[in-house]
Design a protein around this motif. Structure first.
Motif, PDB file in Angstrom:
ATOM      1  N   PRO A 110       0.816  -1.218   0.000  1.00 25.42           N
ATOM      2  CA  PRO A 110       0.000   0.000   0.000  1.00 25.42           C
ATOM      3  C   PRO A 110       0.850   1.269   0.000  1.00 25.42           C
ATOM      4  O   PRO A 110       0.520   2.233  -0.685  1.00 25.42           O
ATOM      5  CB  PRO A 110      -0.809  -0.098   1.299  1.00 25.42           C
ATOM      6  N   ALA A 113       2.184   1.849  -3.438  1.00 27.91           N
ATOM      7  CA  ALA A 113       1.115   2.362  -4.296  1.00 27.91           C
ATOM      8  C   ALA A 113       0.865   3.834  -3.995  1.00 27.91           C
ATOM      9  O   ALA A 113       0.727   4.654  -4.905  1.00 27.91           O
ATOM     10  CB  ALA A 113      -0.158   1.553  -4.072  1.00 27.91           C
ATOM     11  N   GLN A 114       0.835   4.181  -2.696  1.00 27.70           N
ATOM     12  CA  GLN A 114       0.600   5.563  -2.315  1.00 27.70           C
ATOM     13  C   GLN A 114       1.747   6.475  -2.741  1.00 27.70           C
ATOM     14  O   GLN A 114       1.544   7.653  -2.992  1.00 27.70           O
ATOM     15  CB  GLN A 114       0.397   5.686  -0.796  1.00 27.70           C
ATOM     16  N   PHE A 127     -12.775  -5.077  -9.175  1.00 28.82           N
ATOM     17  CA  PHE A 127     -13.659  -5.479  -8.082  1.00 28.82           C
ATOM     18  C   PHE A 127     -15.004  -5.846  -8.690  1.00 28.82           C
ATOM     19  O   PHE A 127     -15.819  -4.977  -8.999  1.00 28.82           O
ATOM     20  CB  PHE A 127     -13.778  -4.358  -7.062  1.00 28.82           C
ATOM     21  N   LYS A 144      -5.920   7.228   1.956  1.00 35.98           N
ATOM     22  CA  LYS A 144      -6.732   6.010   1.972  1.00 35.98           C
ATOM     23  C   LYS A 144      -6.790   5.383   3.359  1.00 35.98           C
ATOM     24  O   LYS A 144      -6.856   4.174   3.507  1.00 35.98           O
ATOM     25  CB  LYS A 144      -6.205   5.025   0.939  1.00 35.98           C
ATOM     26  N   GLN A 198      -5.547   6.447 -10.122  1.00 35.16           N
ATOM     27  CA  GLN A 198      -4.481   6.447  -9.112  1.00 35.16           C
ATOM     28  C   GLN A 198      -3.466   7.542  -9.406  1.00 35.16           C
ATOM     29  O   GLN A 198      -2.777   7.995  -8.522  1.00 35.16           O
ATOM     30  CB  GLN A 198      -3.765   5.101  -9.166  1.00 35.16           C
TER      31      GLN A 198
ATOM     32  N   ARG B 264      -5.482  -6.730  -5.053  1.00 31.04           N
ATOM     33  CA  ARG B 264      -5.730  -5.544  -5.867  1.00 31.04           C
ATOM     34  C   ARG B 264      -5.906  -4.314  -4.971  1.00 31.04           C
ATOM     35  O   ARG B 264      -5.385  -3.242  -5.255  1.00 31.04           O
ATOM     36  CB  ARG B 264      -7.010  -5.746  -6.690  1.00 31.04           C
ATOM     37  N   ALA B 265      -6.669  -4.516  -3.898  1.00 28.95           N
ATOM     38  CA  ALA B 265      -6.892  -3.413  -2.966  1.00 28.95           C
ATOM     39  C   ALA B 265      -5.560  -2.931  -2.395  1.00 28.95           C
ATOM     40  O   ALA B 265      -5.338  -1.730  -2.231  1.00 28.95           O
ATOM     41  CB  ALA B 265      -7.823  -3.849  -1.845  1.00 28.95           C
ATOM     42  N   ARG B 266      -4.674  -3.860  -2.124  1.00 30.28           N
ATOM     43  CA  ARG B 266      -3.346  -3.483  -1.608  1.00 30.28           C
ATOM     44  C   ARG B 266      -2.581  -2.674  -2.634  1.00 30.28           C
ATOM     45  O   ARG B 266      -1.968  -1.668  -2.300  1.00 30.28           O
ATOM     46  CB  ARG B 266      -2.547  -4.751  -1.293  1.00 30.28           C
ATOM     47  N   PHE B 267      -2.626  -3.121  -3.893  1.00 29.35           N
ATOM     48  CA  PHE B 267      -1.827  -2.441  -4.916  1.00 29.35           C
ATOM     49  C   PHE B 267      -2.417  -1.090  -5.299  1.00 29.35           C
ATOM     50  O   PHE B 267      -1.773  -0.290  -5.957  1.00 29.35           O
ATOM     51  CB  PHE B 267      -1.677  -3.331  -6.152  1.00 29.35           C
ATOM     52  N   ILE B 268      -3.663  -0.860  -4.906  1.00 25.13           N
ATOM     53  CA  ILE B 268      -4.235   0.474  -5.123  1.00 25.13           C
ATOM     54  C   ILE B 268      -3.814   1.409  -4.001  1.00 25.13           C
ATOM     55  O   ILE B 268      -3.900   2.621  -4.119  1.00 25.13           O
ATOM     56  CB  ILE B 268      -5.776   0.383  -5.216  1.00 25.13           C
ATOM     57  N   GLY B 269      -3.356   0.834  -2.887  1.00 29.62           N
ATOM     58  CA  GLY B 269      -2.851   1.677  -1.813  1.00 29.62           C
ATOM     59  C   GLY B 269      -3.634   1.585  -0.519  1.00 29.62           C
ATOM     60  O   GLY B 269      -3.477   2.436   0.354  1.00 29.62           O
ATOM     61  N   TYR B 270      -4.506   0.583  -0.385  1.00 28.07           N
ATOM     62  CA  TYR B 270      -5.236   0.425   0.868  1.00 28.07           C
ATOM     63  C   TYR B 270      -4.464  -0.506   1.799  1.00 28.07           C
ATOM     64  O   TYR B 270      -4.003  -1.556   1.364  1.00 28.07           O
ATOM     65  CB  TYR B 270      -6.639  -0.141   0.616  1.00 28.07           C
TER      66      TYR B 270
END
Lengths: 283, 394
Positions: A110, A113-114, A127, A144, A198, B264-270
């Motif tokens: 995360p 990504a951030q 999703f 987030k 993103q 996927r959620a992790r790679f989006i930054g969550y």
């Protein structure tokens, strides 16, 4: 390829401070230092799985705004390399830096990504129970953290941004469709759209045109080319026509390290590359 | 003088009143609206039927029935808590009654301390079982439990702390799926064994019972029963409403995204582990509240509540009702428990087989549970009606 290495060493002095800033920062790309005109350093990275060396002393440098294609036969380590950059896999040795100050090996998925690295998977993963709109909303850049999300409301600017991206990826008419009901190609596009939301400084795109029709492939090529410049884009692809249509620089991976690098013509005429690809068409 | 460029600006347009929140809910989320309405009606009707309608009248509700409905509501709240993490985040907890029981024990400790000198041994401080065990002073964790607000804080804190520590360890290590389920099962079993021991200081296998009063009100009085009933209804309504707000927030959408594609959620930054931890802890606290309301109504809490089978039963309620819909959890909890009440009275030996069969049938044929049937039925009715209309017109 020696120069960036020494610059990378110099950049490391800022590492600790950069990390502090990164922790505190809430915007999508905090403290990305591009003073030496390199956005991604991958240096001497080795990854072994049960004795098998997926990456073998791999070194790679990506400049800001560059569009780089990575090709290589199956098992060359392309996906493993992306796993290392995005924090999924930790290398045995080597270092990976994002700009001058961010040591990616100290960060989790995360955080990476951030910090501004977006990734599109080989198999499109969206999703599936959420609508197309919600998929884009979730991917949107910004803070987030749990508390922010509990009370988050979309601002008009954010709504406009989502609509823009819907337009770009051609899913405007599917705005409230369930993402799971989209066709394969549309899912690929949605995932690219999520990358756009993103707004990362560096995009890692794994086989974007797999399963796409020729028209869709062409549009993807256009989109990726238009993204380069503002963003750095690294594309892993098997489709040589596609690579030819977008790439300025091509890196050939073989057995976990770089075999050749250059323009598509240089690479295709390289005897080493021809040997590795022997029997494969168009190479 | 109006031109096309000024579209009827001065005309006094008919402005419909803005819809009330209730109308909005009925339009956007009808099942929730219906459920909350029914809950409100029941909450107001039951006290009247119990207190105002004289005994012997057809419409009189007995104390037994009032307590039974109260119990079902506690179960429904527990089911909502389980559905929140299982249906929306994919965390299948097979140990959620551990949190229910911890909340129950916190309430039980308060009720024990209220007994005072009215116990069999008449000790002003020590509960009977401690006197019986020859203990001379109150264990440290029993201090303060005679203060109601503190005890209520513990109702939230004890399950919350356990869930927080457990979740922090499990989610950080990325334990998911079956492995997590098994660990939760082990957790509740370990607590079962621990609470059975007299040395733990929670009354051993007898648990805590023989309660007298709550905040000075006699638990056997009809009025007290009704107040407890209404408190449970309010807790269920508030718990439901909060969970609904959570799953409809962007946080809720992130949580469902984690359920469907965690990496996927992790790679989006969550930070997936944080999301899971918050949700799990909140769910555990909700289960604790359900347990705390359950204990004064049934009059006892013992280690049997930690039994793994109980947790599995909760999962079955949710599956039967329809996981991933909060009202489905409520419907499932009430339906299965009503069936249990009837069955264990009529055919006590058959109940577990029925429960097992129910689970198999639901898993195989009703993946969306009983409430999943409703839209299908509606659709069928609609086509039927259309066909009939066509038949008439031709």
């Amino acid at each position: 390829m020696n120069a960036p290495t020494s610059m990378g060493m110099a950049g490391r002095f800022g590492g600790a401070f950069g990390r502090v800033l990164q922790r505190r920062g809430s915007s999508s790309a905090p403290s990305l230092d591009l003073t030496h005109n390199i956005i991604l350093y991958v240096e001497g990275v080795t990854v072994s799985f049960d004795g098998f060396r997926a990456l073998n002393d791999l070194s790679l440098y990506v400049a800001p705004g560059e569009l780089r294609c990575i090709i290589g036969p199956n098992g060359a380590g392309k996906t493993t390399m992306m796993d290392v950059i995005t924090g999924k896999t930790r290398p045995d040795t080597g270092s990976v830096w994002f700009g001058q100050t961010l040591d990616l090996l100290t960060l989790g998925e995360p955080e990476i990504a951030q910090a501004g690295i977006g990734r599109k998977f080989q198999k499109p993963t969206v999703f599936s129970e959420h609508s197309v709109f919600e998929n884009l909303e979730l991917a949107m850049a910004g803070d987030k953290s749990v508390w922010k999300m509990l009370f988050a409301r979309l601002t008009p600017e954010q709504l406009t941004r989502i609509d823009e991206v819907l337009e770009t990826i051609g899913l405007k008419d599917h705005r409230s469709a369930r993402a799971g009901s989209l066709s394969h190609g549309q899912k690929q596009w949605l995932e690219i759209g999520m990358l756009l939301m993103q707004d990362p400084a560096l995009l890692l795109v794994d086989e974007p045109v797999a399963g796409m029709t020729p028209q869709e492939t062409e549009r993807t090529a256009e989109l990726l080319t238009s993204l380069a410049g503002k963003h750095s884009v690294v594309v892993v692809e098997h489709d040589m026509n596609f690579v030819r249509s977008i790439a300025r620089t091509v890196t050939v991976l073989h057995q976990g390290s770089v075999l050749a690098e250059g323009t598509i013509d240089e690479v295709q005429n390289d005897p080493k590359v021809i040997e590795v690809y022997l029997g494969e068409p168009r190479c | 003088m109006s031109t096309a460029a000024e579209p009827a600006a001065p005309r006094p347009a008919f402005k419909p009143a803005p819809p009330t929140p209730y109308q909005v809910m009925m339009r956007e989320d009808r099942p929730s609206g219906v459920f909350l309405t029914v809950l409100a009606i029941v909450t107001l009707l039951v006290p009247i039927l119990h207190l105002a309608v004289p005994e012997g009248h057809v419409l009189h509700l007995s104390g037994y029935t009032v307590t039974l409905i109260g119990k079902y509501m506690c179960y429904a709240l527990l089911a909502v808590a389980v559905d929140l993490i299982w249906g929306y985040c994919g965390i299948l907890s097979l140990g959620h009654t551990a949190f229910f029981a911890l909340g129950g024990y916190a309430m039980g400790m308060y009720l024990m301390r209220q007994i005072g000198t009215r116990g069999v041994y008449g000790d002003p401080v020590l509960p009977d079982f401690m006197v019986f065990l020859n203990w001379k002073e109150l264990p440290w964790f029993w201090h303060g439990m005679d203060v109601f607000p503190f005890a209520m804080l513990m109702v939230l804190f004890a399950p919350g702390l356990l869930a927080g520590v457990f979740g922090w360890l499990a989610f950080r290590s990325r334990v998911t799926g079956v492995y997590l389920s098994i660990i939760t099962q082990a957790l509740t079993y370990a607590l079962l064994l621990a609470f059975f021991r007299n040395e733990m200081g929670f009354g051993g296998n007898n648990g805590l019972t023989d309660f007298k009063d709550l905040l000075g009100f006699d638990l056997k009085h009809p009025e007290t029963r009704i107040v407890l009933f209404m408190a449970t209804a309010v807790a269920l309504g508030a718990g439901y409403f909060t969970c609904r707000a959570i799953v409809r927030s962007r946080f809720g959408r992130v949580v469902q995204a984690i359920r469907d594609a965690e990496s996927r959620a992790r790679f989006i930054g969550y930070r997936v582990e944080n999301y899971k931890l918050w949700l799990f802890t909140f769910s555990a606290m909700l289960a604790g509240v359900a347990g705390a309301l359950y204990v004064p109504q049934v009059g006892i809490i013992n280690p049997g509540e930690f039994a793994p089978i109980n947790s599995i039963e909760v999962v079955i309620w949710v599956a039967v009702g329809g996981r991933g819909t909060l009202y489905g959890a409520v419907v499932g909890a009430i339906m299965v428990n009503y069936a249990k009440t009837v069955m264990t009275d009529a055919l006590p030996d058959a109940w577990l087989y029925v429960l097992g069969a129910l689970f198999v049938v639901v898993t195989l044929f009703l993946p969306r549970g009983v409430v999943g049937l409703l839209p299908d039925l509606k659709h069928k009715l609609q086509t039927l009606r259309q066909r009939r209309a066509r038949a008439i017109s031709t």
